[in-house]
Design a protein around this motif. Structure first.
Motif, short mmCIF file in Angstrom:
data_model
loop_
_atom_site.label_atom_id
_atom_site.label_comp_id
_atom_site.label_asym_id
_atom_site.label_seq_id
_atom_site.Cartn_x
_atom_site.Cartn_y
_atom_site.Cartn_z
N MET A 68 0.90 -1.16 -0.01
CA MET A 68 -0.13 -0.07 -0.09
C MET A 68 0.92 1.32 -0.22
N GLU A 69 2.09 1.23 0.80
CA GLU A 69 2.83 2.39 0.93
C GLU A 69 3.58 2.71 -0.63
N ALA A 70 4.07 1.47 -1.34
CA ALA A 70 4.48 1.71 -2.54
C ALA A 70 3.41 2.52 -3.40
N THR A 71 2.29 1.83 -3.28
CA THR A 71 1.25 2.47 -4.26
C THR A 71 1.03 3.94 -3.92
N GLN A 72 1.20 4.51 -2.76
CA GLN A 72 0.71 5.78 -2.44
C GLN A 72 2.32 6.44 -2.83
N ARG A 73 3.46 6.21 -2.73
CA ARG A 73 4.52 6.56 -3.29
C ARG A 73 4.53 6.70 -4.75
N GLN A 74 3.81 5.77 -5.52
CA GLN A 74 3.82 5.81 -7.02
C GLN A 74 2.72 6.95 -7.28
N GLU A 75 1.54 7.10 -6.47
CA GLU A 75 0.45 8.06 -6.81
C GLU A 75 1.10 9.49 -6.91
N LYS A 76 1.93 9.73 -5.66
CA LYS A 76 2.73 10.98 -5.46
C LYS A 76 3.55 11.68 -6.75
N GLN A 77 3.93 10.68 -7.42
CA GLN A 77 4.89 10.95 -8.66
C GLN A 77 4.00 11.68 -9.54
N PHE A 78 2.60 11.46 -9.46
CA PHE A 78 2.06 12.10 -10.52
C PHE A 78 1.60 13.44 -9.92
N ASN A 79 1.42 14.29 -10.85
CA ASN A 79 0.93 15.69 -10.59
C ASN A 79 -0.68 15.60 -10.93
N VAL A 80 -1.41 15.06 -9.97
CA VAL A 80 -2.59 14.62 -10.22
C VAL A 80 -3.39 15.79 -10.68
N ILE A 81 -3.50 16.75 -10.07
CA ILE A 81 -4.34 18.21 -10.19
C ILE A 81 -4.27 18.78 -11.66
N PRO A 82 -2.98 19.01 -12.05
CA PRO A 82 -2.92 19.65 -13.45
C PRO A 82 -3.25 18.73 -14.59
N ILE A 83 -2.88 17.36 -14.21
CA ILE A 83 -3.38 16.29 -15.34
C ILE A 83 -4.84 16.23 -15.31
N MET A 84 -5.54 16.34 -14.39
CA MET A 84 -7.17 16.26 -14.30
C MET A 84 -7.63 17.49 -14.87
N ILE A 85 -7.00 18.48 -14.61
CA ILE A 85 -7.54 19.86 -15.14
C ILE A 85 -7.32 19.63 -16.86
N SER A 86 -6.39 19.39 -17.32
CA SER A 86 -6.00 19.16 -18.95
C SER A 86 -7.13 18.33 -19.21
N LEU A 87 -7.00 17.01 -18.57
CA LEU A 87 -8.18 16.20 -19.40
C LEU A 87 -9.80 16.42 -19.26
N LEU A 88 -10.13 17.19 -18.00
CA LEU A 88 -11.36 17.67 -17.89
C LEU A 88 -11.87 18.95 -18.75
N MET A 89 -10.82 19.95 -19.01
CA MET A 89 -11.13 21.01 -19.80
C MET A 89 -11.39 20.38 -21.33
N ALA A 90 -10.19 19.67 -21.70
CA ALA A 90 -10.49 19.06 -23.12
C ALA A 90 -11.79 18.32 -23.33
N GLY A 91 -12.00 17.46 -22.28
CA GLY A 91 -13.19 16.53 -22.36
C GLY A 91 -14.57 17.55 -22.35
N PHE A 92 -14.44 18.55 -21.62
CA PHE A 92 -15.76 19.38 -21.69
C PHE A 92 -16.10 19.93 -22.94
N ILE A 93 -15.19 20.40 -23.46
CA ILE A 93 -15.36 21.12 -24.89
C ILE A 93 -15.60 19.87 -26.04
#
Length: 474
Positions: free
Chosen positions: A1-26
């Motif tokens: 579980m800790e390894a997975t959490q460390r893996q998750e922290k390597q991603f810039n989740v918020i800016p990635i989600m913003i990019s995806l959601l904005m393009a998806g919205f349009i």
């Protein structure tokens, strides 16, 4: 579980989600927005209704062909390259559509837009499955639902406002800045979240997939648009046969384009079916109500869009709320009440008349959108949670493809049921050409189509009793 959490922290989740959601919205905004401009486009380009409908049919065909092979593309190209490519296609298509001097060029721009959206939709779900922990996926999927349903809800209203005050060209020009923002975010923040394995490409599978899904989408769309019966039947037969051969081939080759073994997971199969049922309900209502509000109750396109707006907004608002509830309580206590609410709303819609109060229509549509929002995200997320990581791209591709086919199937069947209801009514009156009888026949046709949707909702409710929460480890 800790390894997975460390893996998750390597991603810039918020800016990635913003990019995806904005393009998806349009991208999803244009699935409904352009329909409101059809009258203007017919006048500007001197075309008829059958021709202008290709802007929708062509869009659906392109997505229906592209989405099934998206699982292969995700394994061949990095997340960053695929996303940037999808946005570039969307921008090019939008610019071409805005400046198109003839209908053929406008259609080409529309197809380029569809390529961008077809690449984006499966990629968006796959990225979320990789970068977000299972215990938070419901919330993340809820955000996607918020963007998707809000864009579909705002499409007709914003489109009507822009067309009334400016022109249809501005529908495209106003979208470009948002695409550019999404592109810049992806250039600076988008990361590669999946492993590029470059499996062997099976050209026969791609051909069968193209003919199969393309034929199904075109055939069902043709029913709703009054296409020749012989063309529809031949297209559907070719599509079904191609899909059978495609499915058989996927089980016999080492690197399938779409790994249909995902259906061996019972909750994934059940979730996919409920998503199809839900899409049929949503798109049936979104086809019937604008027609009846404008032709049966004499409202303008803008007013009709405003009447449906509260329900669409409620659907979007409830998506993240349902996501949190799913994370906490699981799917069953959302999907069962959701289908019950949808069924009751459709039952009342099956009694709609020209004298029905606008407040009643707004209230019923809000209830319908509430019910469908309680089904869509929980059923989809619970099903995807049962898949192993290597099946994420395939599961996303399968569900998105089934949604496109369900959209074509639902609108085509609803249109057919409405026509049958109208013809049956006129066959039993003394003066079928009378204006009053024609108006009454539309009411009968719409009621008939809502009964079809009600039966579909009942099937969904039965399926919902078999759903179980998938337990996943972080």
């Amino acid at each position: 579980m800790e390894a997975t959490q460390r893996q998750e922290k390597q991603f810039n989740v918020i800016p990635i989600m913003i990019s995806l959601l904005m393009a998806g919205f349009i991208g999803l905004f244009f699935e409904t927005a352009l329909n409101m401009a059809f009258s203007d486009l017919m006048r500007v380009f001197y075309i008829n209704a059958a021709t202008v409908q290709w802007l929708t049919t062509g869009y659906l065909l392109t997505i229906g062909i592209l989405v099934p092979i998206s699982a292969l593309l995700i394994q061949w190209f990095s997340t960053r390259k695929l996303f940037i490519t999808s946005v570039i296609f969307s921008i090019l298509g939008t610019i071409i559509s805005a400046i198109a001097p003839i209908f053929g060029i406008l259609l080409m721009g529309r197809m380029l837009q569809a390529i961008g959206t077809g690449l984006l939709l499966p990629l968006m779900y796959n990225v979320v499955l990789v970068i977000v922990l299972p215990k938070k996926r419901g919330t993340a999927m809820g955000l996607i639902g918020l963007v998707m349903m809000t864009s579909l809800a705002l499409g007709p209203t914003i489109s009507g406002l822009v067309i009334d005050t400016l022109s249809y060209h501005w529908l495209f020009w106003l979208a470009i800045p948002f695409y550019i923002i999404a592109l810049l975010c992806s250039v600076f923040y988008m990361q590669n979240v999946s492993t590029v394995t470059k499996p062997k490409i099976d050209l026969w599978s791609i051909l069968l997939s193209t003919v199969g899904f393309g034929g199904m989408v075109y055939g069902f769309s043709g029913v709703g648009k009054g296409e020749s019966t012989s063309i529809v039947i031949v297209t559907l037969i070719v599509g079904v046969l191609s899909l059978f051969l495609f499915s058989t081939r996927q089980f016999s080759i080492k690197s399938p384009i779409v790994n249909l073994r995902a259906f061996k997971q019972p909750m994934f199969a059940l979730g996919a079916l409920m998503v199809v049922v839900n899409m049929i309900i949503i798109l049936t209502a979104n086809l019937l109500l604008p027609i009846y509000l404008q032709d049966g109750m004499a409202f303008t396109a803008l007013i009709a869009g405003l009447i449906l707006l509260p329900g669409g907004i409620l659907n979007g608002i409830m998506a993240p709320i349902n996501g949190r509830l799913f994370d906490r309580f699981g799917p069953k206590w959302l999907v069962i009440p959701g289908f019950i609410i949808a069924f009751v709303a459709l039952w009342f819609f099956s009694t709609i008349e020209s004298g029905t109060s606008v407040k009643v229509i707004i209230g019923l549509y809000m209830c319908l959108m509430l019910g469908t929002s309680m089904v869509m995200m929980p059923a989809q997320t619970n099903g995807l949670n049962q898949l192993d990581a290597d099946l994420y791209p395939h599961g996303s591709a399968i569900i998105n493809t089934m949604q496109q086919v369900a959209g074509a199937l639902g609108t085509a069947t609803a249109a057919t049921m409405m026509t049958v209801g109208q013809q049956s009514y006129l066959a039993n009156v003394a003066a079928p050409a009378n204006a009053g009888n024609i108006a009454a026949s539309l009411t009968a046709g719409v009621q008939n189509a809502f009964i079809f949707a009600m039966v579909v909702a009942a099937i969904g409710l039965v399926l919902a009793f078999f759903i179980k929460r998938v337990k996943v480890r972080d």
